[in-house]
Design a protein around this motif. Sequence first.
Motif, PDB file in Angstrom:
ATOM      1  N   ALA A  61      -6.985  10.253   5.294  1.00 18.24           N
ATOM      2  CA  ALA A  61      -6.583  10.559   6.673  1.00 18.24           C
ATOM      3  C   ALA A  61      -5.527   9.573   7.171  1.00 18.24           C
ATOM      4  O   ALA A  61      -4.702   9.926   8.026  1.00 18.24           O
ATOM      5  N   TYR A  62      -5.565   8.348   6.640  1.00 24.71           N
ATOM      6  CA  TYR A  62      -4.617   7.313   7.046  1.00 24.71           C
ATOM      7  C   TYR A  62      -4.101   6.599   5.806  1.00 24.71           C
ATOM      8  O   TYR A  62      -4.808   6.450   4.821  1.00 24.71           O
ATOM      9  N   GLY A  63      -2.863   6.154   5.881  1.00 21.95           N
ATOM     10  CA  GLY A  63      -2.281   5.400   4.782  1.00 21.95           C
ATOM     11  C   GLY A  63      -0.857   5.020   5.135  1.00 21.95           C
ATOM     12  O   GLY A  63      -0.506   4.885   6.317  1.00 21.95           O
ATOM     13  N   THR A  64      -0.050   4.833   4.127  1.00 24.34           N
ATOM     14  CA  THR A  64       1.377   4.576   4.332  1.00 24.34           C
ATOM     15  C   THR A  64       2.169   5.531   3.453  1.00 24.34           C
ATOM     16  O   THR A  64       1.686   5.983   2.409  1.00 24.34           O
ATOM     17  N   VAL A  65       3.380   5.837   3.872  1.00 22.13           N
ATOM     18  CA  VAL A  65       4.256   6.680   3.068  1.00 22.13           C
ATOM     19  C   VAL A  65       4.523   5.959   1.756  1.00 22.13           C
ATOM     20  O   VAL A  65       4.868   4.772   1.765  1.00 22.13           O
ATOM     21  N   PRO A  66       4.323   6.627   0.615  1.00 20.78           N
ATOM     22  CA  PRO A  66       4.497   5.955  -0.685  1.00 20.78           C
ATOM     23  C   PRO A  66       5.821   5.204  -0.776  1.00 20.78           C
ATOM     24  O   PRO A  66       6.876   5.731  -0.450  1.00 20.78           O
ATOM     25  N   GLY A  67       5.716   3.939  -1.194  1.00 21.83           N
ATOM     26  CA  GLY A  67       6.907   3.129  -1.377  1.00 21.83           C
ATOM     27  C   GLY A  67       7.469   2.516  -0.110  1.00 21.83           C
ATOM     28  O   GLY A  67       8.532   1.891  -0.134  1.00 21.83           O
ATOM     29  N   THR A  68       6.755   2.683   1.027  1.00 18.30           N
ATOM     30  CA  THR A  68       7.227   2.134   2.300  1.00 18.30           C
ATOM     31  C   THR A  68       6.050   1.522   3.052  1.00 18.30           C
ATOM     32  O   THR A  68       4.906   1.593   2.608  1.00 18.30           O
ATOM     33  N   ASP A  69       6.353   0.955   4.220  1.00 20.20           N
ATOM     34  CA  ASP A  69       5.297   0.457   5.105  1.00 20.20           C
ATOM     35  C   ASP A  69       5.130   1.356   6.325  1.00 20.20           C
ATOM     36  O   ASP A  69       4.488   0.987   7.309  1.00 20.20           O
ATOM     37  N   ILE A  70       5.693   2.569   6.275  1.00 22.47           N
ATOM     38  CA  ILE A  70       5.598   3.499   7.397  1.00 22.47           C
ATOM     39  C   ILE A  70       4.200   4.106   7.433  1.00 22.47           C
ATOM     40  O   ILE A  70       3.747   4.678   6.435  1.00 22.47           O
ATOM     41  N   PRO A  71       3.484   4.007   8.558  1.00 28.77           N
ATOM     42  CA  PRO A  71       2.143   4.611   8.638  1.00 28.77           C
ATOM     43  C   PRO A  71       2.201   6.120   8.398  1.00 28.77           C
ATOM     44  O   PRO A  71       3.106   6.814   8.878  1.00 28.77           O
ATOM     45  N   LEU A  72       1.230   6.618   7.642  1.00 29.47           N
ATOM     46  CA  LEU A  72       1.139   8.042   7.339  1.00 29.47           C
ATOM     47  C   LEU A  72      -0.221   8.541   7.817  1.00 29.47           C
ATOM     48  O   LEU A  72      -1.258   7.993   7.431  1.00 29.47           O
ATOM     49  N   VAL A  73      -0.217   9.567   8.662  1.00 24.85           N
ATOM     50  CA  VAL A  73      -1.469  10.110   9.193  1.00 24.85           C
ATOM     51  C   VAL A  73      -1.551  11.595   8.869  1.00 24.85           C
ATOM     52  O   VAL A  73      -0.536  12.291   8.795  1.00 24.85           O
ATOM     53  N   ARG A  74      -2.786  12.052   8.677  1.00 22.46           N
ATOM     54  CA  ARG A  74      -3.031  13.472   8.381  1.00 22.46           C
ATOM     55  C   ARG A  74      -4.124  13.961   9.340  1.00 22.46           C
ATOM     56  O   ARG A  74      -5.300  13.999   8.987  1.00 22.46           O
ATOM     57  N   PRO A  75      -3.742  14.343  10.549  1.00 19.08           N
ATOM     58  CA  PRO A  75      -4.731  14.652  11.587  1.00 19.08           C
ATOM     59  C   PRO A  75      -5.423  15.997  11.434  1.00 19.08           C
ATOM     60  O   PRO A  75      -6.362  16.285  12.183  1.00 19.08           O
ATOM     61  N   LEU A  76      -4.993  16.831  10.492  1.00 16.28           N
ATOM     62  CA  LEU A  76      -5.526  18.193  10.396  1.00 16.28           C
ATOM     63  C   LEU A  76      -6.474  18.401   9.217  1.00 16.28           C
ATOM     64  O   LEU A  76      -6.794  19.538   8.876  1.00 16.28           O
ATOM     65  N   LEU A  77      -6.955  17.320   8.603  1.00 16.51           N
ATOM     66  CA  LEU A  77      -7.812  17.475   7.424  1.00 16.51           C
ATOM     67  C   LEU A  77      -9.128  18.189   7.744  1.00 16.51           C
ATOM     68  O   LEU A  77      -9.761  18.736   6.845  1.00 16.51           O
TER      69      LEU A  77
END
Length: 243
Positions: A61-77
């Motif tokens: 549900a939460y992480g970072t974009v691969p290869g970056t420090d940009i937060p990655l969220v998946r709110p619709l799981l």
Amino acid sequence: MPRGNLQARAREARYAALSRWARDIGCGALATAHHADDQAETLLMRLARGSGLSGLAGVRAYGTVPGTDIPLVRPLLGWRKADLEGIVEACGLEAARDPTNEDLAFDRARVRRHLAENDWLAPDALAASAGHLAEAWRAIEWYAQIDWEEMVLCEGEGPDGPVWRYYANVPRVIQVETVRRIVAELGGQVTRSEAGRAADRLWRGENASLGGVLVVPGIERVEKIGVEMRVWRFRPEPARRVH
């Protein structure tokens, strides 16, 4: 190129493009539309490949974009695909369609077809199982952090570089995480499978080499607690001599 590699390369390219776009417009985070059906498909695919617990935990549900420090969220799981399609249609929008989603040459498309044809495989239940596995994986990450803080020490510089000491007396799944982290500290990078094979050798009392790092096992008495413990020492592999 094998189909699996093709999709992996395409996914890497998408994330690379999205991360560039996010940086250009100053996004604080990137959100994707992964849903419960995606989670169920991922779990089945990874089960078929014999993935470990980290892989079976599915899409996070939460992480970072691969290869970056940009937060990655998946709110619709927690949403089913059909419900999301209904919302899009009710808003008068036309959903984008990726033709590869129907191409049975790809594993995911075949798994998606199998789920559609077998009612007893409930995607929401499979997604829930992936969520439970993700909780278990978070517990392992917590334990691995304690293992790192309490059982790993940099002893100083040796003739070929830093020497790290690890008192390896925890379950194998924790050893794997700690081994990977020590190798990374020494400038290497290894997969969990590679770290697991090395841990098995070290547990048998055999030397191991991985990611440019040499690991030598031993048993030492720890005076502070009065017991003997397995200790593994990590150091950069000596430079090869050229004659």
